[in-house]
Design a protein around this motif. Structure first.
Motif, PDB file in Angstrom:
ATOM      1  N   THR B  54      27.585  66.358  64.798  1.00  0.00           N
ATOM      2  CA  THR B  54      26.885  65.738  65.932  1.00  0.00           C
ATOM      3  C   THR B  54      27.829  65.087  66.935  1.00  0.00           C
ATOM      4  OG1 THR B  54      26.570  63.752  64.599  1.00  0.00           O
ATOM      5  CG2 THR B  54      24.747  65.299  64.694  1.00  0.00           C
ATOM      6  N   LYS B  56      30.014  62.609  66.519  1.00  0.00           N
ATOM      7  CA  LYS B  56      30.347  61.190  66.374  1.00  0.00           C
ATOM      8  C   LYS B  56      31.800  61.020  65.916  1.00  0.00           C
ATOM      9  CE  LYS B  56      28.684  56.977  64.176  1.00  0.00           C
ATOM     10  NZ  LYS B  56      28.124  56.507  62.899  1.00  0.00           N
ATOM     11  N   ASN B  77      30.363  65.685  73.844  1.00  0.00           N
ATOM     12  CA  ASN B  77      29.903  64.350  73.442  1.00  0.00           C
ATOM     13  C   ASN B  77      28.551  64.432  72.729  1.00  0.00           C
ATOM     14  OD1 ASN B  77      27.819  64.255  75.364  1.00  0.00           O
ATOM     15  ND2 ASN B  77      29.207  63.469  76.916  1.00  0.00           N
ATOM     16  N   GLU B  78      28.178  63.298  72.114  1.00  0.00           N
ATOM     17  CA  GLU B  78      26.986  63.269  71.257  1.00  0.00           C
ATOM     18  C   GLU B  78      25.732  63.707  72.008  1.00  0.00           C
ATOM     19  OE1 GLU B  78      29.187  60.853  71.748  1.00  0.00           O
ATOM     20  OE2 GLU B  78      29.189  59.383  70.125  1.00  0.00           O
ATOM     21  N   ALA B  79      25.599  63.204  73.245  1.00  0.00           N
ATOM     22  CA  ALA B  79      24.382  63.487  73.997  1.00  0.00           C
ATOM     23  C   ALA B  79      24.263  64.979  74.305  1.00  0.00           C
ATOM     24  CB  ALA B  79      24.372  62.675  75.286  1.00  0.00           C
ATOM     25  N   ALA B  82      23.297  66.865  71.239  1.00  0.00           N
ATOM     26  CA  ALA B  82      21.871  66.659  70.964  1.00  0.00           C
ATOM     27  C   ALA B  82      21.029  67.543  71.882  1.00  0.00           C
ATOM     28  CB  ALA B  82      21.506  65.193  71.157  1.00  0.00           C
ATOM     29  N   ARG B  83      21.432  67.613  73.162  1.00  0.00           N
ATOM     30  CA  ARG B  83      20.661  68.440  74.096  1.00  0.00           C
ATOM     31  C   ARG B  83      20.805  69.923  73.786  1.00  0.00           C
ATOM     32  NH1 ARG B  83      22.448  64.627  78.166  1.00  0.00           N
ATOM     33  NH2 ARG B  83      24.086  66.053  78.778  1.00  0.00           N
ATOM     34  N   ARG B  88      19.310  64.529  64.676  1.00  0.00           N
ATOM     35  CA  ARG B  88      19.875  63.889  63.499  1.00  0.00           C
ATOM     36  C   ARG B  88      19.065  62.673  63.082  1.00  0.00           C
ATOM     37  NH1 ARG B  88      25.887  61.366  62.727  1.00  0.00           N
ATOM     38  NH2 ARG B  88      25.455  60.689  60.605  1.00  0.00           N
ATOM     39  N   PHE B  90      19.382  59.299  60.670  1.00  0.00           N
ATOM     40  CA  PHE B  90      20.445  58.535  60.019  1.00  0.00           C
ATOM     41  C   PHE B  90      20.049  58.089  58.622  1.00  0.00           C
ATOM     42  CE2 PHE B  90      21.542  58.444  64.370  1.00  0.00           C
ATOM     43  CZ  PHE B  90      22.909  58.390  64.389  1.00  0.00           C
TER      44      PHE B  90
END
Ligand SMILES: Nc1ncnc2c1ncn2[C@@H]1O[C@H](COP(=O)(O)OP(=O)(O)OP(=O)(O)O)[C@@H](O)[C@H]1O
Ligand SMILES: [Mg+2]
Lengths: 408, 249
Positions: B54, B56, B77-79, B82-83, B88, B90
């Motif tokens: 992801t 991180k 990057n994470e965003a 995700a897109r 995810r 936690f």
């Protein structure tokens, strides 16, 4: 609209502001009984501007969780930008008038030189620095009120947020920016008259015939209107999904990232927008104050701003407005020499000296014992409660219980 | 949906924290509509593996290839990841406690994430319908207006799974979804995950063997940052290495 539904306080605020504005108008020297002196009307008008910048601070700190200690710098920059036009245009009128008696009509460059000597004489110069290029144009300086602080915030924010500076480090960075700016402005060759600052801003160019009684109330109205707009914009921003996202960033920024939102983009947007709002507040404030100098931008001013918002109650728009209004009016009372000294026999408490201690103490007390500030008092009436668990796991054995149940 | 091709291909990744190798030359593949369970002792690197996928944590070496185009996710990057379609959950439930269940879900529903678009976003009928549908799936229909901080631990776990589904990801990474749940809640969680795996890939990390058995899927055993065994649950539980490091203790 969701905005009104989610902020029942919005209608109340609009109503109170309208009543307040009318009341002040009918008690002013210009349009009413004269119960309020012109200088007090100016104080009230300035207070509205402070409430406005406090709302901006609340958006950036109370809602997004960025403790910026630099928003008063944007406020001051806005004041400087409008101050440049006010000073230039008024000096120009005076210079042209005095030269009209000369035998030969003055050339434009003679006029310009004479204005330069008038304005920059105090810092031993007479040339216009580059930054005064547009000072003759009202509309250009109005544009700069927005553009200069906006661009500064954009560049600063981009650098800071991109490298993921957060928390106390970000606060320190914003203080550093503020300090650098004020130190720069203190220099005589900064082009903005060093520690003399810009003065005579209460005199509108070409309006010498109009009394300050009237001008003060006009500025009061403009400030009230600007505050209203700011309140509406803030309510619009926080009521929708954008509000959800920024509050999410405040509470758990990593989680927002994993939802696919670019946290940096949102922070930059809010940071820049609030800088612009602050600048507009400053552009309305300083013509009422009459003078702006680099001390206004000193780092402590931005810290005061945070104190107001904390005392008023962050994370709610009216809290910020109340905090700024309340604290700055009380502060005017104590530091203006109106508060009677207290004689303890062995020591006399002079409020002018002790007010800061009192303010600092209230800040500490509010932070420790009433984190919701003055605004929190309204929760007692409406019974608004917010859970304060912040994701602490209850552990596998107690996991299926609510906190109250688990703690029995 | 066919199981051919791979959705996510992790190859040869390693990462160390202060000299300690948390992930050691790990490779892993999953198809587009597949359920996979990852088990392993504490500190095996399960969460770190998800951190890497992801975005991180940046791995020291190796590749993470995603989707039909085999895009390398490392460096994104994470965003953005995700897109791209990786959601995810936690290990400890992380929902926005100060906001209502409705707001939490609406924030997660797949829509344009651009700040300006978000600012002028007003939920349309399909967004509201989606929230309702998800809420009923995770059993929180009656709780929509409650602040999520008031929910029980298990309900928060579900809400987080709901937020995950709302993003409509192609791959779900779910870290210990059943932790702290009662037996009934666990069964419900299994159902939600199995339903999700019909249309997308789901990776579940879980310590509870009964839970893993109910998922009824291929199992990967991690140990000291690399794959120790892979196969059906019965197959891996008979593996002598697995018994030694994990089950036998
Ligand atoms: N950011 C970090 N810095 C230092 N060490 C880390 C970091 N993240 C993980 N580790 C270490 O890496 C190892 C693997 O951790 P990880 O959280 O991936 O284990 P896990 O398999 O998820 O364990 P558990 O079952 O307990 O959740 C652990 O020894 C952990 O201490
Ligand atoms: Mg873990």
């Amino acid at each position: 609209m969701t905005m009104f539904k989610k902020n029942p306080s919005l209608m109340v605020f609009i109503g109170l502001l309208a009543i307040f504005t009318l009341a002040v108008t009918f008690m002013s020297e210009a349009y009413g009984t004269g119960a309020l002196s012109t200088s007090f009307v100016k104080t009230l008008g300035k207070t509205l501007c402070l409430a406005l910048v406090a709302i901006a601070m609340d958006l950036v700190w109370g809602y997004t969780g960025i403790l910026s200690l630099g928003h008063f710098a944007f406020f001051g920059l806005g004041g400087y930008m409008i101050g440049m036009w006010l000073m230039y245009a008024r000096t120009e009128i005076i210079v042209v008038e005095s030269m009209a008696n000369a035998a030969l009509p003055p050339t434009p460059s003679e006029i310009s030189d004479a204005i330069g000597t008038q304005i920059f004489g105090v810092v031993g110069s007479s040339d216009f620095p580059l930054i005064w290029t547009f000072a003759h144009s009202f509309w250009a300086q109005i544009a700069l009120v927005v553009l200069v602080p906006g661009l500064l915030a954009l560049v600063f924010g981009w650098l800071a947020f991109r490298s993921r500076v957060t928390g106390v480090y970000l606060s320190i960075l914003t203080q550093a920016m503020t300090l650098a700016l004020s130190l720069y402005l203190f220099q005589n060759d900064s082009g903005l008259r060093g520690n003399n600052g810009l003065s005579g801003l209460q005199n509108l160019p070409g309006a010498d015939a109009i009394s300050q009684d009237n001008i003060s109330i006009w500025f009061f109205w403009a400030s009230a209107f600007a505050l209203l707009l700011t309140y509406l914009i803030a309510a619009f921003i926080v009521s929708g999904k954008f509000g959800s996202v920024i509050r999410g960033i405040r509470d758990d920024e990593a989680r927002v990232r994993f939802l696919g939102y670019s946290v940096e983009g949102f922070k930059l947007f809010i940071f820049t927008l609030t800088a612009v709002i602050a600048a507009i507040g400053g552009a309305l404030y300083y013509p009422q104050a009459g003078i702006i100098n680099p001390a206004e931008i000193a780092p402590i001013a931005s810290i005061y701003l945070a104190v107001w918002v904390a005392i008023g109650g962050r994370g709610r728009i009216y809290g910020a407005a109340i905090g700024a209004g309340f604290v700055s009016l009380v502060s005017t009372y104590f530091t203006g020499g109106q508060a009677p000294d207290i004689n303890l026999g062995f020591y006399t408490i002079k409020w002018v000296d002790w007010w800061l201690v009192l303010l600092g103490l209230s800040f500490v007390l509010v932070t420790l014992f009433a984190p919701k500030g003055i605004g929190g008092l309204f929760d007692l009436i409406t019974h608004r409660m917010s859970p304060n668990r912040h994701g602490l796991p209850l552990g596998p054995d107690k996991g299926s219980l609510r906190e109250e149940e688990a703690e029995k | 949906m066919s199981n051919t091709g791979t959705l996510l291909e992790v190859s040869g990744i390693s990462v160390s924290f202060d000299g300690f190798k948390a992930i050691n030359n790990l490779s892993f593949e999953i198809g587009p509509a597949e359920m996979r369970a990852i088990i392993g002792p504490n500190g095996a690197g399960k969460t770190t593996f998800m951190d890497i996928v992801t975005g991180k944590t940046k791995p020291d070496e190796g590749k993470v290839l995603w989707g039909e185009l085999s895009r390398n996710l490392i460096g994104m990057n994470e965003a953005k990841i995700a897109r791209a379609g990786i959601g995810r959950k936690f290990q400890r439930p992380t929902v926005f406690e100060d906001q209502t269940v409705f707001e939490n879900l609406l924030m997660a529903v797949k829509n344009d994430r651009n700040p300006l678009k978000v600012l002028f976003f007003r939920p349309k009928f399909k967004d509201l319908a989606k929230v309702e549908e998800l809420a009923s799936e995770i059993g929180l229909s009656d709780q929509l207006e409650r602040k999520s901080g008031e929910l029980s631990h298990g309900q928060k776990q579900w809400l987080e799974i709901g937020m995950l589904l709302a993003q409509d990801p192609k791959l779900l990474l779910v870290d210990e979804p059943a932790a702290g749940m009662t037996l009934g809640e666990r069964e419900h969680t299994t159902d939600i995950l199995k339903e999700a795996a019909k249309t997308r890939a789901v990776v579940v990390v879980e310590h509870d063997m009964e839970f893993v058995r109910r998922l009824d899927c291929k199992v990967t055993v991690l140990h000291e940052g690399s794959v120790l065994a892979e196969g059906s649950l019965d197959h891996v539980t008979q593996n002598q290495d697995v018994i030694d490091v994990y089950l036998g203790r």
